[in-house]
Design a protein around this motif. Structure first.
Motif, mmCIF file in Angstrom:
data_model
loop_
_atom_site.group_PDB
_atom_site.id
_atom_site.type_symbol
_atom_site.label_atom_id
_atom_site.label_comp_id
_atom_site.label_asym_id
_atom_site.label_seq_id
_atom_site.Cartn_x
_atom_site.Cartn_y
_atom_site.Cartn_z
ATOM 1 N N ARG A 72 0.821 -1.206 0.000
ATOM 2 C CA ARG A 72 0.000 0.000 0.000
ATOM 3 C C ARG A 72 0.853 1.252 0.000
ATOM 4 O O ARG A 72 1.836 1.350 0.751
ATOM 5 C CB ARG A 72 -0.929 0.012 1.220
ATOM 6 C CG ARG A 72 -1.884 1.192 1.223
ATOM 7 C CD ARG A 72 -2.954 1.052 2.259
ATOM 8 N NE ARG A 72 -3.802 2.238 2.304
ATOM 9 C CZ ARG A 72 -4.770 2.441 3.169
ATOM 10 N NH1 ARG A 72 -5.049 1.515 4.076
ATOM 11 N NH2 ARG A 72 -5.489 3.551 3.150
ATOM 12 N N MET A 102 0.784 5.309 0.706
ATOM 13 C CA MET A 102 0.023 6.311 1.436
ATOM 14 C C MET A 102 0.754 7.641 1.402
ATOM 15 O O MET A 102 1.982 7.677 1.220
ATOM 16 C CB MET A 102 -0.186 5.871 2.892
ATOM 17 C CG MET A 102 -1.082 4.661 3.042
ATOM 18 S SD MET A 102 -0.926 3.867 4.671
ATOM 19 C CE MET A 102 0.602 2.936 4.446
ATOM 20 N N GLU A 137 -2.515 14.008 10.774
ATOM 21 C CA GLU A 137 -3.531 14.008 9.732
ATOM 22 C C GLU A 137 -4.568 15.078 10.036
ATOM 23 O O GLU A 137 -5.070 15.181 11.165
ATOM 24 C CB GLU A 137 -4.195 12.641 9.624
ATOM 25 C CG GLU A 137 -3.300 11.574 9.032
ATOM 26 C CD GLU A 137 -2.973 11.841 7.568
ATOM 27 O OE1 GLU A 137 -3.922 12.061 6.784
ATOM 28 O OE2 GLU A 137 -1.779 11.831 7.212
ATOM 29 N N ILE A 154 -11.707 3.056 7.158
ATOM 30 C CA ILE A 154 -10.543 3.138 6.268
ATOM 31 C C ILE A 154 -9.373 3.800 6.983
ATOM 32 O O ILE A 154 -8.228 3.343 6.901
ATOM 33 C CB ILE A 154 -10.915 3.913 4.987
ATOM 34 C CG1 ILE A 154 -11.912 3.110 4.154
ATOM 35 C CG2 ILE A 154 -9.668 4.236 4.173
ATOM 36 C CD1 ILE A 154 -12.484 3.880 2.977
ATOM 37 N N ASP A 155 -9.670 4.877 7.722
ATOM 38 C CA ASP A 155 -8.614 5.589 8.446
ATOM 39 C C ASP A 155 -7.986 4.711 9.520
ATOM 40 O O ASP A 155 -6.758 4.714 9.704
ATOM 41 C CB ASP A 155 -9.180 6.864 9.084
ATOM 42 C CG ASP A 155 -9.548 7.924 8.057
ATOM 43 O OD1 ASP A 155 -9.065 7.827 6.922
ATOM 44 O OD2 ASP A 155 -10.319 8.837 8.405
ATOM 45 N N ARG A 174 -7.734 1.425 9.607
ATOM 46 C CA ARG A 174 -6.878 0.413 8.972
ATOM 47 C C ARG A 174 -5.566 1.035 8.494
ATOM 48 O O ARG A 174 -4.488 0.436 8.632
ATOM 49 C CB ARG A 174 -7.621 -0.227 7.799
ATOM 50 C CG ARG A 174 -8.779 -1.128 8.216
ATOM 51 C CD ARG A 174 -9.535 -1.636 6.999
ATOM 52 N NE ARG A 174 -10.641 -2.482 7.373
ATOM 53 C CZ ARG A 174 -10.559 -3.812 7.521
ATOM 54 N NH1 ARG A 174 -9.399 -4.424 7.310
ATOM 55 N NH2 ARG A 174 -11.630 -4.519 7.857
ATOM 56 N N ARG A 175 -5.667 2.213 7.945
ATOM 57 C CA ARG A 175 -4.462 2.919 7.478
ATOM 58 C C ARG A 175 -3.535 3.229 8.643
ATOM 59 O O ARG A 175 -2.326 3.013 8.563
ATOM 60 C CB ARG A 175 -4.881 4.209 6.778
ATOM 61 C CG ARG A 175 -3.748 5.116 6.338
ATOM 62 C CD ARG A 175 -4.331 6.422 5.835
ATOM 63 N NE ARG A 175 -3.311 7.338 5.361
ATOM 64 C CZ ARG A 175 -2.611 8.147 6.147
ATOM 65 N NH1 ARG A 175 -2.792 8.116 7.466
ATOM 66 N NH2 ARG A 175 -1.703 8.972 5.641
ATOM 67 N N ASP A 176 -4.107 3.739 9.746
ATOM 68 C CA ASP A 176 -3.287 4.111 10.896
ATOM 69 C C ASP A 176 -2.604 2.890 11.501
ATOM 70 O O ASP A 176 -1.446 2.958 11.935
ATOM 71 C CB ASP A 176 -4.149 4.809 11.949
ATOM 72 C CG ASP A 176 -4.772 6.105 11.441
ATOM 73 O OD1 ASP A 176 -4.396 6.553 10.346
ATOM 74 O OD2 ASP A 176 -5.636 6.663 12.146
ATOM 75 N N LEU A 235 0.354 1.934 9.318
ATOM 76 C CA LEU A 235 1.493 2.822 9.549
ATOM 77 C C LEU A 235 2.165 2.505 10.892
ATOM 78 O O LEU A 235 3.391 2.630 11.028
ATOM 79 C CB LEU A 235 1.039 4.279 9.523
ATOM 80 C CG LEU A 235 0.721 4.838 8.133
ATOM 81 C CD1 LEU A 235 0.036 6.196 8.233
ATOM 82 C CD2 LEU A 235 2.000 4.965 7.295
#
Length: 255
Positions: free
Chosen positions: A179, A181, A195, A210-211, A213-215, A218
């Motif tokens: 992924r 980002m 963010e 979504i946020d 999962r992204r966090d 990271l």
């Protein structure tokens, strides 16, 4: 008579009247470029050579420009009609738009990779007497710094600037696994991504998932994500700045 025509027909009539000597300019060109819809009650704007005998009339504004030709490199054909180059349209439209609406076409043009801040800056250099020139130049500086939204520009000017704050990197590209980002405001040494969540993301449960999962992804790369909502950034600026300093200091602490 032009006032009785719809905007699309009015444009074609104006170009036919100019007989190949003009291109749509300013706010009319921005509409064709897809960056700002022109209301029906606005006049058509045409760019023509300085020595042209064409003159403005009701619902038609004629701009006489030195060295202009209705073809490359001054103009291109888009959607079947001649329009001035995008950078010129952005600069010329700037003083004609309400102050609250000026930034959006420029930001979108850069975000969509239609142009770059440097190319718009070059067009601005050719318009030394432009109204609101200083404000447009500041916007271009912020876009060149990596800001990509009005909220990020606010954060740049009011939150992530001042004593005790490191130089931040904006829109940093990070690849974790498969992924890719982009981090809004990144403190590289401390590995903290701040963010800036706009008003449209508030209350959107799907976006929240979504946020999260992204966090979490990271975090596997050792990057802490801290999110600030639009309301806090704008109305609790001092408190947010204090929190930013404290978070960064804790990440520098040994152990």
């Amino acid at each position: 008579m032009l006032g009785r025509l719809g905007l699309g027909v009015r444009r074609r009539a104006a170009l036919a009247w100019a007989d190949g000597r003009a291109a749509l300019g300013s706010v009319s060109a921005l509409d064709v470029w897809g960056l700002r819809r022109q209301p029906d009650n606005e006049p058509v704007h045409l760019d023509v050579p300085r020595d042209s005998a064409l003159r403005s009339r009701p619902y038609l504004v004629v701009h006489h420009r030195h060295g202009f030709t209705a073809g490359p490199p001054e103009a291109v054909v888009r959607s079947g009609v001649p329009v001035v180059r995008l950078e010129r349209a952005l600069v010329d439209a700037w003083p004609l738009l309400p102050p609250a609406d000026r930034s959006a076409p420029v930001i979108r043009a850069v975000n969509d990779r239609f142009t770059t801040p440097g190319r718009v800056e070059a067009a601005l250099a050719a318009a030394p007497k432009l109204g609101g020139r200083a404000q447009l130049r500041t916007l271009l500086d912020r876009l060149a710094d990596g800001c990509r939204s009005p909220l990020e520009i606010w954060g740049h000017d009011h939150v992530f600037t001042g004593p005790g704050l490191p130089p931040f990197h904006r829109q940093v590209r990070i690849v974790v696994g498969r992924r890719t980002m982009y981090l809004d405001v990144y403190a590289e040494r401390e590995r903290v991504d701040f963010e800036l969540d706009g008003t449209t993301s508030h209350g959107d449960r799907r976006q929240r998932e979504i946020d999260l999962r992204r966090d979490a992804l990271l975090a596997t790369a050792g990057i802490l994500v801290v999110r600030f909502a639009h309301h806090r950034l704008v109305y609790e600026t001092d408190a947010v700045r204090h929190e930013v300093r404290a978070i960064l200091a804790s990440r520098r602490a040994p152990g």
